[in-house]
Design an enzyme around this catalytic site. Sequence first.
Site, PDB file in Angstrom:
ATOM      1  N   ASP A 202       0.667  -1.182  -0.045  1.00 57.38           N
ATOM      2  CA  ASP A 202       0.130  -0.032  -0.101  1.00 57.38           C
ATOM      3  C   ASP A 202       0.864   0.929   0.053  1.00 57.38           C
ATOM      4  OD1 ASP A 202      -2.308   1.859   0.295  1.00 57.38           O
ATOM      5  OD2 ASP A 202      -3.391   0.038   1.036  1.00 57.38           O
ATOM      6  N   HIS A 274      -3.012   2.793  -4.546  1.00 60.52           N
ATOM      7  CA  HIS A 274      -2.431   2.396  -3.285  1.00 60.52           C
ATOM      8  C   HIS A 274      -1.163   1.939  -3.657  1.00 60.52           C
ATOM      9  CE1 HIS A 274      -6.121   2.798  -0.525  1.00 60.52           C
ATOM     10  NE2 HIS A 274      -6.544   2.657  -1.533  1.00 60.52           N
ATOM     11  N   GLU A 337     -10.093   2.400  -5.293  1.00 60.86           N
ATOM     12  CA  GLU A 337      -9.589   3.707  -4.955  1.00 60.86           C
ATOM     13  C   GLU A 337      -8.599   4.262  -5.720  1.00 60.86           C
ATOM     14  OE1 GLU A 337     -11.006   4.200  -0.339  1.00 60.86           O
ATOM     15  OE2 GLU A 337      -9.029   3.052  -0.682  1.00 60.86           O
TER      16      GLU A 337
HETATM   17  C1  ACM Z   1     -11.203  -0.730   0.517  1.00 57.69           C
HETATM   18  O1  ACM Z   1     -11.642  -0.379   1.798  1.00 57.69           O
HETATM   19  N1  ACM Z   1     -10.702   0.523   0.075  1.00 57.69           N
HETATM   20  C2  ACM Z   1     -11.083  -1.886  -0.332  1.00 57.69           C
END
Ligand code: ACM
Length: 539
Positions: A202, A274, A337
Site C-alpha cells: 500500500d 495504493h 480507490e
Molecule cells: C477498501 O476498503 N478500499 C477496499
Amino acid sequence: MLVTLLAAGGCSRQPSGSPGAESTAAAIIPKPVAVESRSGTFEFNRDTKIVAQPAAASEARLLAGALRVATGFPFDVVEADKGAENAVFLGLDPALTRLGTEGYILEVTPRQVTIQAPTAAGAFYGAQSLRQLLPAAAFSSTPQEGAAWSVACVRIEDYPRFQWRGALLDVARHFMPKETVLKFIDALAIQKMNRLQLHLTDDQGWRIEIKKYPKLTEIGSKRKETRVGLENEKRGFDGKPHGGFYSQADIREMVKYAEERHVTLVPEIEMPGHAQAAIAAYPELGNTGEKLEVSTMWGVHKNVFNANESTIKFLQDVLTEVLDLFPSQFIHVGGDEVPLDQWKASKQAQARMKELGLKEEVQLHGYIIRRMDDFLRSKGRRLVGWDEILEGGVDQTAVVMSWRGSKGGITAAKAGHDVIMAPNTHTYFDYYQAKGPDEPLAIGGFVPLEMVYGFDPIPSEFSPAEAGRILGAQGQLWTEYIATQDYLEYMAFPRLTALAEVAWTPAERKDYQDFTARLREHEKRLDNLGVKYRPSAGR
Ligand code: ACM
C-alpha cells in the site's frame, strides 16, 4: 439438505431433558448442520491414541499436538486403516460426497471417537469440533491439572454453507510480525475459517521481498513516521520510523503453516492505486517523475502506477514471484480507490490511451487489470479485485470482492462474476464495535457484533443461480489504527467468530441469542489461546 441422521451403534439416543450432552455439543462455533446427542461419554486417558489413515495423518498429528500439553497425555499417533478401542480415528471416505469437499461426520461413543470425511480438510474440521466438545481448558498451552477430559456421546454431521470463509489482514499500514500472523491463523482455523487475505502492499509500506526488485523492500518497507490520530484532524506525526517486511522464506513458512490448518493465504498486491511505496522505490513506475517518500499519512493517495508497457512488465514480474510463493488459486490485485488525476494530467498517459484506443481514463484502469487477468489466467490462477474492477471492464471469470456495501457484489453476480461479500456495512472490523467512551480509537463507522451475525451474504432477491455465484464472506482488518497484536485481536474477535458462523452455518440454523450463549464458552477457548478478544461484557 442433510438433516437425515443415520442411526449408529455404541450410544443410545439420549432421553429428552437430560443435561450435559446437549449443552456441550451446542457450544460448537460455528454451529454444525446437525447434532444428535446420545447418552454416555468417551473418557480420554493416557492410553488414548489417535489413529489415522495415512491421508489424514497430518490432521491427526495436529490434533495430538493440540491436546497433548493441556491434558498431559502422550496421544501417540498411529497410522492404520481402521479405528480401535480407546482411540480417536480419522478416516477418509471419498464416497461421502454428500458432505461436499469440507464436511465431516464426528461420532463419539463410549468406546471410541470416529471422524469420517471425504477430504483431509473435512477431517481437520471434525477434529476442530472434537476440540470444542472438550472443556475449554483443552485449548491451553500449559498443563491443566484436574480437568475432566471426557466428551459426551454425540453424532455430528456437518459441512459449510460457503467455500470462502475469510479474513483480511492489512500488514501494509502496520506491519504484523510473522508470529502475529501465525497466531491469527490458529484463531481462524479453530473457527473453520479457510482464507486469509494478506494486504501486502500500500502507500505506507511494501511488505513482501521481491528478488528482482530489491528496492521495493529496501526503500518501500520503511516510512519515517506516522500520522497521529485521525487523518482529517491533522494532529501531526509521531516522529518514529515504522517498517518491516516478510522475506520469501517467511512467506513460505506462513503458507505452509496455514496450509496444514486448511487456511489458504491469498496475497493482495495493490494496483494501480495504493502504490506510493512502490513508486517511492522506483519513481519510473509513477506518472510525475517526482521522488516520493513512502507515505506517512492515511487516506486515498493520487500517486498511482502509470500504464506503460514497462510497468505492466514490472507488475507481472512481481506476480511471477508471488505465484511461486502462494499456491492459492485466487490472487488479489486490489483495484480500489484509483484517482484519475495524474493520468488526466500526464502527456504519457494520454498518449498511451490514444495508442490503445481508449477514450476515458477509467478505461486505463480496466486495461491494467485485464492485462493482469490475462496473465494470471495463463498461469492457471484467478484474479480477484475490489468492486471498482467492474468500472473499467474485466472478464467474467474475474472474482469481485464487494466492499462498498453489497451493491457491487449484486451487480457483479448478476453479470455472471463469482463474488466474495466483504461489505464495509457489515464486515469492516476496523470500525467501532461499541459506542462506549472507553473504546480505543478506530477509523469510524459502527459494526457491532449483532450486525455482523445478522449479515446474509446472499441478497434476499437473488435467484438460485445468482446465489450460487456468492463464494462466501470475509471480515476486514485494516490497520491504520491497529498497530499492535493485542488491538488487532480486540478488533477481530469476536466479530470474526460471528462471521465464521455466517459463512459456515445454514441460514435457518442461525440464532443470535443461542450464538451469544455459545460465545461465552468460546471466549474461554480464546482465553486459553491467549487471544485478546473484546469480552461480551465490555471493556
Ligand atoms: C477498501 O476498503 N478500499 C477496499
